[in-house]
Design an enzyme around this catalytic site. Structure first.
Site, PDB file in Angstrom:
ATOM      1  N   CYS A 162      87.084  50.968  44.860  1.00 36.71           N
ATOM      2  CA  CYS A 162      85.853  51.747  45.028  1.00 36.71           C
ATOM      3  C   CYS A 162      85.976  53.116  44.348  1.00 36.71           C
ATOM      4  O   CYS A 162      86.876  53.893  44.682  1.00 36.71           O
ATOM      5  CB  CYS A 162      85.557  51.932  46.518  1.00 36.71           C
ATOM      6  SG  CYS A 162      84.077  52.912  46.842  1.00 36.71           S
ATOM      7  N   THR A 195      83.584  58.448  51.033  1.00 39.87           N
ATOM      8  CA  THR A 195      84.118  58.118  52.333  1.00 39.87           C
ATOM      9  C   THR A 195      84.365  56.646  52.524  1.00 39.87           C
ATOM     10  O   THR A 195      83.479  55.817  52.353  1.00 39.87           O
ATOM     11  CB  THR A 195      83.208  58.579  53.490  1.00 39.87           C
ATOM     12  OG1 THR A 195      82.942  59.946  53.340  1.00 39.87           O
ATOM     13  CG2 THR A 195      83.873  58.364  54.825  1.00 39.87           C
ATOM     14  N   LYS A 220      87.789  63.705  57.197  1.00 45.35           N
ATOM     15  CA  LYS A 220      86.693  62.984  57.855  1.00 45.35           C
ATOM     16  C   LYS A 220      87.144  62.237  59.095  1.00 45.35           C
ATOM     17  O   LYS A 220      86.418  61.417  59.637  1.00 45.35           O
ATOM     18  CB  LYS A 220      86.064  62.010  56.859  1.00 45.35           C
ATOM     19  CG  LYS A 220      85.586  62.701  55.596  1.00 45.35           C
ATOM     20  CD  LYS A 220      85.241  61.686  54.540  1.00 45.35           C
ATOM     21  CE  LYS A 220      85.409  62.273  53.166  1.00 45.35           C
ATOM     22  NZ  LYS A 220      85.351  61.266  52.133  1.00 45.35           N
ATOM     23  N   ALA A 266      90.818  52.220  47.694  1.00 45.69           N
ATOM     24  CA  ALA A 266      90.818  53.309  46.708  1.00 45.69           C
ATOM     25  C   ALA A 266      90.986  52.783  45.281  1.00 45.69           C
ATOM     26  O   ALA A 266      90.458  53.371  44.334  1.00 45.69           O
ATOM     27  CB  ALA A 266      91.923  54.317  47.025  1.00 45.69           C
ATOM     28  N   GLY A 318      86.233  58.962  63.280  1.00 49.27           N
ATOM     29  CA  GLY A 318      86.095  59.050  61.828  1.00 49.27           C
ATOM     30  C   GLY A 318      84.629  58.890  61.492  1.00 49.27           C
ATOM     31  O   GLY A 318      83.912  58.157  62.181  1.00 49.27           O
ATOM     32  N   SER A 355      81.472  53.790  51.842  1.00 51.11           N
ATOM     33  CA  SER A 355      81.259  53.150  50.543  1.00 51.11           C
ATOM     34  C   SER A 355      82.326  52.111  50.213  1.00 51.11           C
ATOM     35  O   SER A 355      82.040  51.096  49.597  1.00 51.11           O
ATOM     36  CB  SER A 355      81.186  54.209  49.440  1.00 51.11           C
ATOM     37  OG  SER A 355      82.341  55.017  49.469  1.00 51.11           O
ATOM     38  N   THR A 377      86.122  56.316  46.623  1.00 52.63           N
ATOM     39  CA  THR A 377      87.214  56.398  47.593  1.00 52.63           C
ATOM     40  C   THR A 377      88.475  56.829  46.872  1.00 52.63           C
ATOM     41  O   THR A 377      88.767  56.331  45.791  1.00 52.63           O
ATOM     42  CB  THR A 377      87.447  55.015  48.253  1.00 52.63           C
ATOM     43  OG1 THR A 377      86.236  54.580  48.874  1.00 52.63           O
ATOM     44  CG2 THR A 377      88.552  55.069  49.288  1.00 52.63           C
TER      45      THR A 377
END
Length: 185
Positions: free
Chosen positions: A171, A12, A44, A168, A58, A137, A174
């Site tokens: 991480c 997330t 989410k 993205a 969220g 994260s 993600t």
């Protein structure tokens, strides 16, 4: 499996961007268990309409915990229609003082189109500086990217999408499968 051996759920990144009279909350779709991607299409980010007033939320953290908090937030909003900050403070107070709620592991970003707030289990209701908030994260990566773009000619959705793409790329918890909700006042 002993509790200490459980690899832990990860995942997330949620971002909220307020710009040009609208607020966008975007979240990725990845849920990981240890080093394994369990699901890549989780949703989410949710739109709530308690009392006829739209709110977008969220969440990062445990899904069951987040849904419990969203239900509580919705009840607080029904009791105080159109007063997101008041409902958020009431939720944070309950979360901080209720023995059951204290165990919940999640964070929320919420907006009604005019206010953008982060709600934590520590009893915090934070209105972010620079009209950008991020949790999860990859939250710090998304936050830094969005802060770098907030003064560009991109609209709120463009900033959120581009910041999430950067998060993205950096991480491992993600992904680029986004859910995006926009709201304006």
């Amino acid at each position: 499996m002993a509790q200490d051996d459980f690899p832990g759920w990860h995942g997330t990144t949620i971002i909220g961007v307020k710009k040009g009279g609208e607020v966008v909350i975007a979240g990725d779709g990845q849920v990981s268990l240890g080093q394994t991607v369990i699901k890549g299409t989780a949703r989410k980010v949710r739109r709530l309409s308690p009392g006829g007033f739209d709110v977008v939320a969220g969440f990062a953290g445990s899904t069951a915990d987040a849904f419990t908090l969203l239900e509580r937030l919705e009840a607080k909003l029904e009791a105080t229609p159109g007063q997101l900050q008041r409902a958020s403070v009431e939720l944070a107070k309950d979360w901080r003082t209720d023995k059951y709620l204290q165990k919940l592991e999640a964070m929320l970003i919420v907006t009604d189109g005019s206010e953008l707030l982060v709600i934590t289990g520590a009893g915090d209701v934070l209105e972010p500086e620079h009209d950008v908030a991020a949790i999860g994260s990859g939250g710090n990566y998304a936050l830094a990217a969005a802060r770098g773009m907030i003064d560009s000619d991109r609209d709120a959705e463009g900033v959120a999408r581009d910041a999430m793409a950067i998060a993205a790329d950096i991480c491992v918890y993600t992904n680029g499968n986004l859910t995006v909700e926009k709201i304006s006042k």
